[in-house]
Design an enzyme around this catalytic site. Structure first.
Site, PDB file in Angstrom:
ATOM      1  N   ARG A  58       0.833  -1.215   0.000  1.00 21.18           N
ATOM      2  CA  ARG A  58       0.000   0.000   0.000  1.00 21.18           C
ATOM      3  C   ARG A  58       0.863   1.259   0.000  1.00 21.18           C
ATOM      4  O   ARG A  58       0.406   2.348  -0.337  1.00 21.18           O
ATOM      5  CB  ARG A  58      -0.989  -0.029   1.176  1.00 21.18           C
ATOM      6  CG  ARG A  58      -1.984   1.134   1.194  1.00 21.18           C
ATOM      7  CD  ARG A  58      -3.259   0.851   2.001  1.00 21.18           C
ATOM      8  NE  ARG A  58      -3.029   0.033   3.153  1.00 21.18           N
ATOM      9  CZ  ARG A  58      -2.534   0.464   4.321  1.00 21.18           C
ATOM     10  NH1 ARG A  58      -2.236   1.740   4.477  1.00 21.18           N
ATOM     11  NH2 ARG A  58      -2.356  -0.373   5.330  1.00 21.18           N
ATOM     12  N   TYR A 112     -17.828  13.684 -16.518  1.00 20.62           N
ATOM     13  CA  TYR A 112     -18.255  12.278 -16.495  1.00 20.62           C
ATOM     14  C   TYR A 112     -19.296  12.080 -15.380  1.00 20.62           C
ATOM     15  O   TYR A 112     -19.160  12.645 -14.283  1.00 20.62           O
ATOM     16  CB  TYR A 112     -17.016  11.405 -16.267  1.00 20.62           C
ATOM     17  CG  TYR A 112     -17.310   9.958 -16.061  1.00 20.62           C
ATOM     18  CD1 TYR A 112     -17.990   9.218 -17.013  1.00 20.62           C
ATOM     19  CD2 TYR A 112     -16.897   9.316 -14.893  1.00 20.62           C
ATOM     20  CE1 TYR A 112     -18.248   7.879 -16.805  1.00 20.62           C
ATOM     21  CE2 TYR A 112     -17.151   7.973 -14.692  1.00 20.62           C
ATOM     22  CZ  TYR A 112     -17.835   7.267 -15.651  1.00 20.62           C
ATOM     23  OH  TYR A 112     -18.099   5.946 -15.446  1.00 20.62           O
ATOM     24  N   ASP A 185      -9.253  16.503 -15.894  1.00 15.64           N
ATOM     25  CA  ASP A 185      -9.356  15.109 -16.336  1.00 15.64           C
ATOM     26  C   ASP A 185      -8.981  15.077 -17.822  1.00 15.64           C
ATOM     27  O   ASP A 185      -9.684  15.634 -18.667  1.00 15.64           O
ATOM     28  CB  ASP A 185     -10.800  14.636 -16.103  1.00 15.64           C
ATOM     29  CG  ASP A 185     -11.003  13.160 -16.425  1.00 15.64           C
ATOM     30  OD1 ASP A 185     -10.263  12.628 -17.287  1.00 15.64           O
ATOM     31  OD2 ASP A 185     -11.909  12.554 -15.843  1.00 15.64           O
ATOM     32  N   LYS A 210      -8.789   3.804 -20.114  1.00 13.14           N
ATOM     33  CA  LYS A 210      -9.169   4.222 -21.467  1.00 13.14           C
ATOM     34  C   LYS A 210      -7.921   4.264 -22.375  1.00 13.14           C
ATOM     35  O   LYS A 210      -7.269   3.255 -22.535  1.00 13.14           O
ATOM     36  CB  LYS A 210      -9.910   5.559 -21.380  1.00 13.14           C
ATOM     37  CG  LYS A 210     -11.025   5.564 -20.326  1.00 13.14           C
ATOM     38  CD  LYS A 210     -12.094   4.557 -20.632  1.00 13.14           C
ATOM     39  CE  LYS A 210     -13.226   4.409 -19.644  1.00 13.14           C
ATOM     40  NZ  LYS A 210     -13.143   4.865 -18.292  1.00 13.14           N
TER      41      LYS A 210
END
Ligand code: PLP
Length: 398
Positions: A58, A112, A185, A210
């Site tokens: 982590r 989005y 973004d 994407k």
């Protein structure tokens, strides 16, 4: 003969061999969660960040670091931090920008759908107010920034699904003048078209699911920012998790290698498809920044790599309702109806029922997402085949 029992051998045999004196050409997948060192002092120094290394997954992983360095280089940023999804990255960027109770965010109204819902539902329940504006209307953006004195301004370089192109440097100037940090973004454009950090943006986020990954086989997200802001991001992530795993990092890294090659083909294909759709009698509107009549064609031409306008298009089928759009999508034979974008495959999606499903019909109508709107992520197949498929589907679904 070894003196160890089969129980011990089964656990330890073969592991932690001598340090290799060769360098793999491709970064290996480090599936180890934890790391040991020669001495406890060494381990302690890594924990204290006094020497480089890894202690626990982590906190960092070598395969993940390689991907972070690669994406930071492509965005020309100091550092990057990758996450398990694009939404985790957007959430982390908002927290790093100190968006907390009492703060206000100014955001593009057609971000989005899940980003919209994250702000209007989750962050609003935590005491954060968001004012949504039309990011293409610079007067409205400036008014909102002056009135709200926001902690952060959030928008997409190219919006989903209406393909509005933000005048990134102009918005950054307004935001910084009034003390706001800017989160952008860059998923739809990719760093091939624009590197927002060069325009003064503070945090660039991506759904690496994407274009960066590009093959529909790995979910992920990234924040690219200054080294200083990245320290905050890493401290936050130690508490909230959301890290990308090494297998996903490796796949994304493989995808990245062909990003520019894929983008060349996406841009070429989309330019031809948009022109073809514009002339089709069943299509009433085509949104593509490369078309001369697109409202931000000049902005895109000024900010994007020459002659590249991306691989995303949206278009309106004349007088179509949901049933008519579904008939068209079902009639497609090559192009896939699937809920993603930025892939090698050509993909269509019905925004009203997928990316913007979380919005009410009134909210969708207000931002211009109509019943007949189709989003098209143009793939890297032969453009003649793509157009032939659109043609037969429009004909058959009349
Ligand atoms: N940003 C944009 C522009 C998107 O299109 C998406 C997903 O479609 C996201 C963020 C969220 O990314 P993810 O699905 O990887 O969480």
């Amino acid at each position: 003969m070894t003196s160890k029992s089969i129980f011990t051998l089964a656990v330890h045999a073969g592991e932690r061999g001598p340090r290799p004196d060769f360098t793999p050409v491709v970064t290996p997948i480090y599936n180890s969660i934890a790391y040991t060192y020669e001495s406890m002092e060494d381990l302690d120094a890594v924990f204290a960040r006094e020497r480089p290394g890894y202690v626990y997954a982590r906190y960092g992983n070598p395969t993940v670091t390689a991907l972070e360095k690669a994406i930071a280089a492509l965005e020309d940023g100091e550092e990057a931090m990758v996450f398990a999804s694009g939404m985790a990255a957007i959430h982390a960027a908002l927290l790093a920008a100190k968006v907390k109770a009492g703060a206000t965010v100014v955001a593009a109204q057609d971000v989005y759908g899940a980003t919209y819902a994250l702000l209007s539902k989750l962050f609003s329940s935590l005491g954060v107010r968001t004012r949504f504006v039309d990011i293409a209307d610079l007067t409205a953006v400036e008014q909102a920034i002056v009135e709200e004195k926001p902690r952060a301004v959030l928008f997409e370089t190219v919006s989903n699904p209406l393909l509005k192109v933000a005048d990134t440097p102009a918005v950054v100037e307004m935001a910084h003048k009034h003390g706001a940090e800017v989160i952008v973004d860059n998923t739809f454009a990719s760093p091939y078209l624009i590197q927002p950090l060069a325009h003064g943006v503070d945090y660039v986020v991506h759904s690496s699911t994407k274009y960066l990954g590009g093959h529909s086989d790995v979910l992920g997200g990234v924040v690219v920012t200054s080294a200083q802001r990245c320290v905050t991001l890493r401290e936050l992530t130690k508490l909230v998790g959301g890290n990308l795993g090494p297998n996903e990092a490796w796949l994304t890294m493989r995808g990245l290698k062909t990003l520019p090659l894929r983008m060349i083909q996406h841009c070429r294909n989309a330019t031809q498809v948009a022109a073809w759709l514009q002339d089709h009698p069943r299509i009433s509107r085509v949104n593509y920044p490369g078309l001369a009549d697109h409202p931000q064609h000049e902005v895109a031409t000024r900010l994007f790599r020459p002659d590249c306008y991306g691989g995303m298009i949206s278009f309106e089928i004349t007088d179509a309702d949901q049933a008519k759009v579904f008939a068209f999508m079902e009639a497609l034979q090559l192009v896939l109806a699937a809920t993603t974008l930025g892939d090698v495959y050509s993909l269509v999606l019905y925004p009203a029922h997928s990316s913007h499903r979380a919005l009410t019909p009134e909210e969708r109508a207000q931002i211009g997402i109509g019943e007949g709107l189709v989003r098209f992520s143009v793939g890297i197949e032969d453009v003649e085949d793509i157009i032939a498929d659109l043609e037969q589907a429009l004909e058959r679904s009349k």
